[in-house]
Motif scaffolding. Structure first.
Motif, short mmCIF file in Angstrom:
data_model
loop_
_atom_site.label_atom_id
_atom_site.label_comp_id
_atom_site.label_asym_id
_atom_site.label_seq_id
_atom_site.Cartn_x
_atom_site.Cartn_y
_atom_site.Cartn_z
N ILE B 44 -17.16 -5.01 0.85
CA ILE B 44 -17.20 -3.57 1.10
C ILE B 44 -17.06 -2.84 -0.24
O ILE B 44 -17.82 -1.93 -0.56
CB ILE B 44 -16.06 -3.13 2.05
N SER B 45 -16.09 -3.30 -1.03
CA SER B 45 -15.81 -2.65 -2.30
C SER B 45 -16.99 -2.77 -3.27
O SER B 45 -17.36 -1.80 -3.93
CB SER B 45 -14.55 -3.27 -2.90
N GLU B 46 -17.59 -3.95 -3.31
CA GLU B 46 -18.72 -4.16 -4.22
C GLU B 46 -19.92 -3.31 -3.80
O GLU B 46 -20.60 -2.71 -4.61
CB GLU B 46 -19.13 -5.63 -4.22
N ARG B 47 -20.16 -3.31 -2.52
CA ARG B 47 -21.29 -2.56 -1.98
C ARG B 47 -21.20 -1.09 -2.37
O ARG B 47 -22.20 -0.42 -2.55
CB ARG B 47 -21.24 -2.70 -0.46
N LYS B 48 -19.99 -0.59 -2.46
CA LYS B 48 -19.81 0.82 -2.80
C LYS B 48 -19.63 1.03 -4.30
O LYS B 48 -19.36 2.16 -4.72
CB LYS B 48 -18.55 1.35 -2.12
N GLU B 155 -17.74 9.44 -2.34
CA GLU B 155 -18.30 10.24 -3.43
C GLU B 155 -17.19 10.74 -4.35
O GLU B 155 -17.33 10.74 -5.57
CB GLU B 155 -19.05 11.43 -2.79
N GLY B 156 -16.07 11.13 -3.75
CA GLY B 156 -14.92 11.59 -4.52
C GLY B 156 -14.44 10.52 -5.49
O GLY B 156 -14.15 10.79 -6.64
N LEU B 157 -14.40 9.29 -4.98
CA LEU B 157 -13.95 8.17 -5.81
C LEU B 157 -14.92 7.92 -6.96
O LEU B 157 -14.52 7.63 -8.08
CB LEU B 157 -13.80 6.91 -4.94
N ARG B 158 -16.21 8.07 -6.67
CA ARG B 158 -17.23 7.86 -7.71
C ARG B 158 -17.14 8.93 -8.80
O ARG B 158 -17.21 8.64 -9.98
CB ARG B 158 -18.62 7.89 -7.07
N ALA B 186 -9.96 -1.49 4.51
CA ALA B 186 -11.33 -1.38 5.02
C ALA B 186 -11.87 0.04 5.04
O ALA B 186 -12.91 0.29 5.63
CB ALA B 186 -11.38 -1.96 6.44
N TRP B 187 -11.21 0.97 4.39
CA TRP B 187 -11.60 2.38 4.54
C TRP B 187 -13.03 2.63 4.07
O TRP B 187 -13.52 2.01 3.15
CB TRP B 187 -10.63 3.32 3.83
N SER B 188 -13.67 3.56 4.75
CA SER B 188 -14.92 4.12 4.25
C SER B 188 -15.10 5.47 4.92
O SER B 188 -14.73 5.66 6.07
CB SER B 188 -16.10 3.19 4.53
N GLY B 189 -15.65 6.41 4.17
CA GLY B 189 -15.83 7.75 4.72
C GLY B 189 -14.55 8.55 4.66
O GLY B 189 -13.59 8.16 4.00
N GLY B 190 -14.53 9.65 5.35
CA GLY B 190 -13.42 10.58 5.25
C GLY B 190 -13.74 11.63 4.21
O GLY B 190 -14.84 11.65 3.65
#
Lengths: 189, 472
Positions: B44-48, B155-158, B186-190
């Motif tokens: 998940i982390s790599e994908r993002k 997006e915020g993290l990026r 496992a977070w994603s989104g928000g």
């Protein structure tokens, strides 16, 4: 009856019976007491007034369970505590109204007055209601001596210690039945 | 025989997302296999394309998730099958900048959700969660100029890794509870919201959340930072189509309310009847700041949600207003927690719940006053309404006071609908259903009137339909 003499266990209140307990407590205990009151018969009534004067490092751990099994049963528990020194209460009150116990009327109140910065109150007055035809409520409050009352007494020439005793006694005797009033001596620790 | 008018049918569809046959589906292009392990977490982390520290945080959180026990108090959660859940799913669509760019298919779904026309326009400035990821995020120009950041969390993290790293997981660490650990892994989104010093955001920021895949968990993560003297209102509305398999929604929300800032967080949650909704929401309030949680819980199979406020510095204020409706087969375990850590802090918790058709609603709350938090005032009121004899209502308030100079009051009442009021309304020509729904709406009025108008209307209609037996 003095609360510290009540042993752990159950009290069953049968059909049409009316039980009233009055407890004045000055000494604490260590091991939590668990007291279960079962209102088993129709129209059973249970009332319990508790007045606690805590001081030094006394602790008052108590679990009260009230189970309404039958219709039209009534329970009233009113506990008032004045805590000074390092005393603390840890009270868990649980009122359960079972299915089919219609017309139940119950109220549970834990009221606490803190007189010192080291006193501590932990109360959990919970309700579990499984039928709709009930009147159920609970209340809990934790307060300190009111500034205006302290000021009023001071302006009338009372010193702080006397004022504390007077107001604590007044707090404990609020809502108390006549039988409890006679047991309540002027607050003195 | 009253006609089931077209209007009523539309309202039904609009306000009750469960009743929506033929909801449009969007094919997802990437999904992790079912279940969760260290590999999937790194995937998940790599994908993002996340920074290493986030990947490490996720992996550590996964370790905590494995060792933490399920909560033993409260509702029974043993039916959750963690191995049957897809933890990450990436939709085809890229992030969109304006409403016009949003694909027609998605607009069609919004249409089916019944979002009013006016509100769609208003959606400029809103983020919509589409299968675990925000697909469009349009920030109003004026907000941008003010320096307000409103992005999806990814997006915020990026874009702002230094800000995210500074605040992420600081109020709700992975170690907090099993579901916080699961979310961290496992977070994603928000959403990620940052309001600079002294800026007041006039319009509420809104985000729509949807679960659009059976058995797909949603683990969104929201972080709001309101700098000194700023104010913001964030609105979250959740809806999900009905599916046969159980799904899990486990979100984490962290809010920093800095000195003299004000944050309002409004939730209208209406998950379908098979969703486990287990959410950790917590805010820290600094000197003179103010936090307001407005929480409406409808739908879901089991909800466990206790918005919390930590009043950390003097003169901080907190308010929690929650409403829960438990219908057939539902368990709403909601409430609020306030922890007073500093002097002259004040808080109010007010909870209203309705139980109907065998539903069970509980208030579970905590009020804690730490030593030294003198002159704290706390007021808690809980009102429960029971509509029939097979429903259930519980109240579990914990009050823990370790300071003398305080004032704490707690009141709770459980009642049924007043027969007198019912008789009065029926004698004026209302049917029993109409009279009941009027009284239930009256009961919920304290909450409804604090909601933004479109949500107020939605809640009002939903309650009317529920209490008249229009849905089921």
């Amino acid at each position: 009856m003095a609360l510290q003499k009540i042993k752990n266990g159950d009290l069953r209140v049968g059909r049409g019976e009316h039980v009233q307990w009055v407890s004045v407590v000055h000494k604490g205990w260590r091991i939590p007491k668990v007291i279960t009151i079962i209102l088993a018969g129709q129209g059973a009534q249970f009332e319990w007034f508790i007045a606690v004067s805590g001081h030094d490092d006394h602790s008052f751990p108590l679990d009260i369970r009230v189970i309404h099994k039958a219709p039209s049963t009534v329970s009233r528990i009113s506990a008032r505590s004045v805590l000074d020194g390092r005393s603390h209460i840890s009270w868990n009150g649980r009122v359960i109204v079972e299915k089919g116990a219609h017309g139940v009327d119950t109220h549970l109140a834990f009221r606490t007055l803190l007189l010192s910065a080291s006193a501590r109150a932990r109360t959990i007055p919970s309700l579990e209601i499984a039928t709709d035809d009930v009147t159920a409520g609970h209340a809990a409050s934790v307060d300190r001596l009111a500034d205006d009352a302290l000021f009023y007494c001071a302006s009338r020439g009372l010193d702080h210690e006397e004022t504390k005793k007077l107001l604590a006694h007044a707090f404990l005797s609020t809502d108390a039945p006549a039988s409890l009033l006679s047991l309540l001596k002027p607050y003195d620790n | 025989m009253p006609v089931l008018t077209k209007e009523k049918a539309t309202i039904k569809r609009a306000v009750y997302s469960q009743v929506r046959p033929g909801a449009v589906q969007v094919k997802s292009v990437f999904r992790t296999p079912k279940g969760l392990n260290e590999d999937i977490v790194s995937q998940i982390s790599e994908r993002k394309n996340e920074p290493d520290w986030m990947r490490d945080l996720r992996i550590a959180a996964y370790g905590i998730f494995r060792t933490k026990k399920m909560p033993t108090w409260g509702p029974n959660l043993s039916k959750i099958n963690f191995d049957a859940i897809t933890y990450y799913l990436r939709p085809q669509e890229r992030e969109m900048r304006s409403w016009d760019d949003v694909p027609a298919k998605i607009k069609e779904t919004f249409d089916k959700l019944g979002i009013p026309q006016a509100e769609r326009k208003f959606l400029a400035g809103a983020g919509a969660q589409w299968e675990s990821e925000v697909v469009y995020h349009s920030l109003q120009e004026s907000l941008k100029k003010q320096g307000v950041i409103f992005e999806s969390m990814d997006e915020g993290l990026r874009k702002y890794p230094y800000l995210v790293r500074q605040y992420f997981g600081k109020i709700v660490p992975a170690r907090d509870n099993k579901f916080a650990a699961l979310n961290t892994a496992a977070w994603s989104g928000g959403s990620f919201v940052y309001v600079p010093k002294g800026v007041s955001v006039a319009l509420p920021l809104q985000a729509y959340f949807r679960i659009n895949e059976p058995n797909m968990g949603q683990f969104e993560r929201t972080l709001i930072i309101a700098e000194e003297g700023s104010s913001v209102h964030y609105v979250e509305g959740c809806s999900a189509p009905r599916y046969t398999k159980d799904s899990l929604h486990s979100a984490v929300v962290e809010i920093f309310v800095k000195k003299h800032a004000r944050v309002q967080y409004t939730t209208i949650q209406n998950w379908s009847g098979n969703v486990f909704n287990l959410v950790t929401k917590r805010a820290v309030v600094y000197e003179g700041g103010e936090m307001f949680w407005l929480d409406c819980n409808l739908g879901s199979k089991i909800t466990m949600k206790y918005p919390s406020i930590i009043l950390r510095e003097p003169h901080a204020k907190g308010e929690i207003l929650s409403f829960a409706y438990a219908g057939r087969g539902q368990r709403q375990d909601a409430g609020g927690k306030v922890i007073h850590c500093a002097p002259h802090t004040s808080s109010t918790i007010s909870s209203r719940s309705v139980s109907n058709q065998g539903g069970r609603s509980s208030y579970r709350g905590l009020v804690k006053v730490a030593p030294g938090a003198h002159d704290a005032t706390v007021s808690v009121t809980c009102d429960a309404l029971m509509l029939d004899s097979v429903s259930r209502s519980d109240t579990y308030p914990t009050i823990d006071i370790a300071e003398e100079q305080v004032s704490v009051a707690h009141e709770a009442r459980v009642n049924r609908i007043s027969e007198e009021a019912l008789f009065y309304l029926m004698s004026r020509g209302l049917s029993q259903g109409d009279a009941t729904s009027l009284l239930v709406n009256g009961f919920a009025q304290a909450v409804i009137k604090k909601l933004p108008m479109e949500y107020a209307i939605e809640l009002h209609r939903l309650l009317t339909l529920e209490t008249k037996g229009g849905i089921g």
